[in-house]
Scaffold this active site. Structure first.
Site, PDB file in Angstrom:
ATOM      1  N   PHE A  89     -14.092   3.318   3.450  1.00 22.18           N
ATOM      2  CA  PHE A  89     -13.079   2.477   2.833  1.00 22.18           C
ATOM      3  C   PHE A  89     -12.564   3.154   1.567  1.00 22.18           C
ATOM      4  CE2 PHE A  89     -11.029  -1.050   0.758  1.00 22.18           C
ATOM      5  CZ  PHE A  89     -10.408  -1.673   1.824  1.00 22.18           C
ATOM      6  N   GLU A 132       3.608   4.199   5.999  1.00 24.90           N
ATOM      7  CA  GLU A 132       2.420   3.365   5.849  1.00 24.90           C
ATOM      8  C   GLU A 132       1.352   4.118   5.055  1.00 24.90           C
ATOM      9  OE1 GLU A 132       1.039   0.724   5.458  1.00 24.90           O
ATOM     10  OE2 GLU A 132       0.437  -0.227   7.334  1.00 24.90           O
ATOM     11  N   ASP A 133       0.479   3.375   4.396  1.00 25.84           N
ATOM     12  CA  ASP A 133      -0.587   4.015   3.618  1.00 25.84           C
ATOM     13  C   ASP A 133      -1.711   4.546   4.496  1.00 25.84           C
ATOM     14  OD1 ASP A 133      -1.412   1.452   4.321  1.00 25.84           O
ATOM     15  OD2 ASP A 133      -2.082   0.870   2.319  1.00 25.84           O
ATOM     16  N   ASP A 169      -5.790   2.115  10.493  1.00 32.70           N
ATOM     17  CA  ASP A 169      -7.196   1.804  10.709  1.00 32.70           C
ATOM     18  C   ASP A 169      -7.340   1.354  12.174  1.00 32.70           C
ATOM     19  OD1 ASP A 169      -9.830   1.319   9.729  1.00 32.70           O
ATOM     20  OD2 ASP A 169      -9.375  -0.779   9.444  1.00 32.70           O
ATOM     21  N   GLY A 184       0.780  -1.244   0.000  1.00 31.96           N
ATOM     22  CA  GLY A 184       0.000   0.000   0.000  1.00 31.96           C
ATOM     23  C   GLY A 184       0.802   1.280   0.000  1.00 31.96           C
ATOM     24  N   ASP A 215      -5.675  -0.421  -1.919  1.00 27.96           N
ATOM     25  CA  ASP A 215      -6.451  -1.360  -2.723  1.00 27.96           C
ATOM     26  C   ASP A 215      -7.742  -1.801  -2.057  1.00 27.96           C
ATOM     27  OD1 ASP A 215      -5.102  -2.923  -0.674  1.00 27.96           O
ATOM     28  OD2 ASP A 215      -5.807  -4.678  -1.758  1.00 27.96           O
ATOM     29  N   LYS A 238      -7.506   6.954  10.025  1.00 27.86           N
ATOM     30  CA  LYS A 238      -8.940   6.844  10.323  1.00 27.86           C
ATOM     31  C   LYS A 238      -9.082   6.659  11.831  1.00 27.86           C
ATOM     32  CE  LYS A 238     -10.103   3.471   7.203  1.00 27.86           C
ATOM     33  NZ  LYS A 238     -10.954   2.614   6.324  1.00 27.86           N
ATOM     34  N   ARG A 266      -5.122   0.235  -7.014  1.00 24.36           N
ATOM     35  CA  ARG A 266      -3.876   0.831  -6.492  1.00 24.36           C
ATOM     36  C   ARG A 266      -3.321   1.886  -7.440  1.00 24.36           C
ATOM     37  NH1 ARG A 266      -2.092  -2.238  -2.098  1.00 24.36           N
ATOM     38  NH2 ARG A 266      -2.420  -4.479  -2.199  1.00 24.36           N
TER      39      ARG A 266
HETATM   40  P1  IMP Z   1      -4.828  -1.796  10.659  1.00 25.74           P
HETATM   41  O1  IMP Z   1      -3.916  -2.886  11.127  1.00 25.74           O
HETATM   42  O2  IMP Z   1      -6.284  -2.127  10.952  1.00 25.74           O
HETATM   43  O3  IMP Z   1      -4.455  -0.437  11.142  1.00 25.74           O
HETATM   44  O4  IMP Z   1      -4.813  -1.836   9.102  1.00 25.74           O
HETATM   45  C1  IMP Z   1      -3.868  -1.253   8.349  1.00 25.74           C
HETATM   46  C2  IMP Z   1      -3.927  -1.787   6.939  1.00 25.74           C
HETATM   47  O5  IMP Z   1      -5.264  -2.092   6.537  1.00 25.74           O
HETATM   48  C3  IMP Z   1      -3.432  -0.762   5.971  1.00 25.74           C
HETATM   49  O6  IMP Z   1      -2.055  -0.873   5.781  1.00 25.74           O
HETATM   50  C4  IMP Z   1      -4.220  -1.104   4.719  1.00 25.74           C
HETATM   51  O7  IMP Z   1      -3.521  -2.066   3.968  1.00 25.74           O
HETATM   52  C5  IMP Z   1      -5.506  -1.717   5.205  1.00 25.74           C
HETATM   53  N1  IMP Z   1      -6.613  -0.739   5.179  1.00 25.74           N
HETATM   54  C6  IMP Z   1      -7.224  -0.169   6.230  1.00 25.74           C
HETATM   55  N2  IMP Z   1      -8.179   0.691   5.850  1.00 25.74           N
HETATM   56  C7  IMP Z   1      -8.165   0.678   4.503  1.00 25.74           C
HETATM   57  C8  IMP Z   1      -8.916   1.404   3.491  1.00 25.74           C
HETATM   58  O8  IMP Z   1      -9.799   2.228   3.746  1.00 25.74           O
HETATM   59  N3  IMP Z   1      -8.585   1.110   2.200  1.00 25.74           N
HETATM   60  C9  IMP Z   1      -7.624   0.233   1.857  1.00 25.74           C
HETATM   61  N4  IMP Z   1      -6.890  -0.448   2.759  1.00 25.74           N
HETATM   62  C10 IMP Z   1      -7.157  -0.223   4.071  1.00 25.74           C
HETATM   63 MG    MG Z   2      -1.256  -1.858   3.917  1.00 25.44          MG
END
Ligand code: IMP
Ligand code: MG
Length: 170
Positions: A148, A95-96, A99, A39, A155, A127, A161
């Protein structure tokens, strides 16, 4: 159907601002940008070119979402590790999006065990409403609502992407 949320020119302006901030903060320091695949690739490519001080890059790949799933379950697995040691070096994770925070919580803890001089986080998107674990984020491009998003590296099941802007799936 994908609706535009952040335009290409807005991304460009914000990434350049982040780059300037990072250049100042890491001046004279041995900086390694650690991009989290896949990402972060587009953000990483733009960010590294807006940082004026010398740096190196490395990449890690983790799995925290199953294909077709849009939520993390807290289980994070390293699929590709760094190519080089980070001992004594200043690490900035790129990081992208953050969440739940599970991925970055795991990664910062994992990288901290390798004896770096510092570990900080730079994320393009945040977020905060979705956060499950509290982690300090040092650089944030844009704070967004609980939607999302795809594009600029992000992606939905490996699609979208390549979009040069960030959009919301309807
Ligand atoms: P976390 O571990 O829940 O913080 O998730 C992080 C990862 O989830 C990111 O690096 C993304 O790859 C994916 N992710 C979370 N939200 C989104 C979104 O809105 N669109 C796309 N990928 C997301
Ligand atoms: Mg990611």
């Amino acid at each position: 159907m994908v609706d535009r949320l952040i335009r290409e020119d807005q991304l460009q302006v914000r990434v350049e601002e982040l780059g300037r901030e990072i250049s100042t903060d890491y001046e004279g320091k041995d900086l390694v940008l650690v991009g989290i695949l896949k990402g972060s690739v587009v953000f990483m490519a733009d960010l590294m070119r807006s940082i004026a001080s010398p740096l190196e890059i490395d990449f890690m790949a983790v799995k925290s979402y199953g294909l077709g799933k849009r939520e993390s379950d807290g289980v994070v697995e390293i699929v590709k590790d760094l190519s080089d040691p980070i001992e004594g070096r200043h690490v900035l994770i790129v990081e992208d999006i953050i969440d739940s925070g599970y991925t970055l919580e795991y990664l910062t803890r994992n990288l901290a065990t390798r004896g770096p001089a510092s570990v900080r986080i730079c994320t393009l998107l945040d977020k905060p409403d979705r956060r499950k674990v509290d982690i300090p984020v040092d650089y944030v491009g844009f704070t967004i609502e609980d939607k999302f998003v795809v594009g600029y590296g992000l992606d939905d099941s490996e699609k979208f992407r390549e979009l040069p802007w960030i959009g919301v799936i309807q």
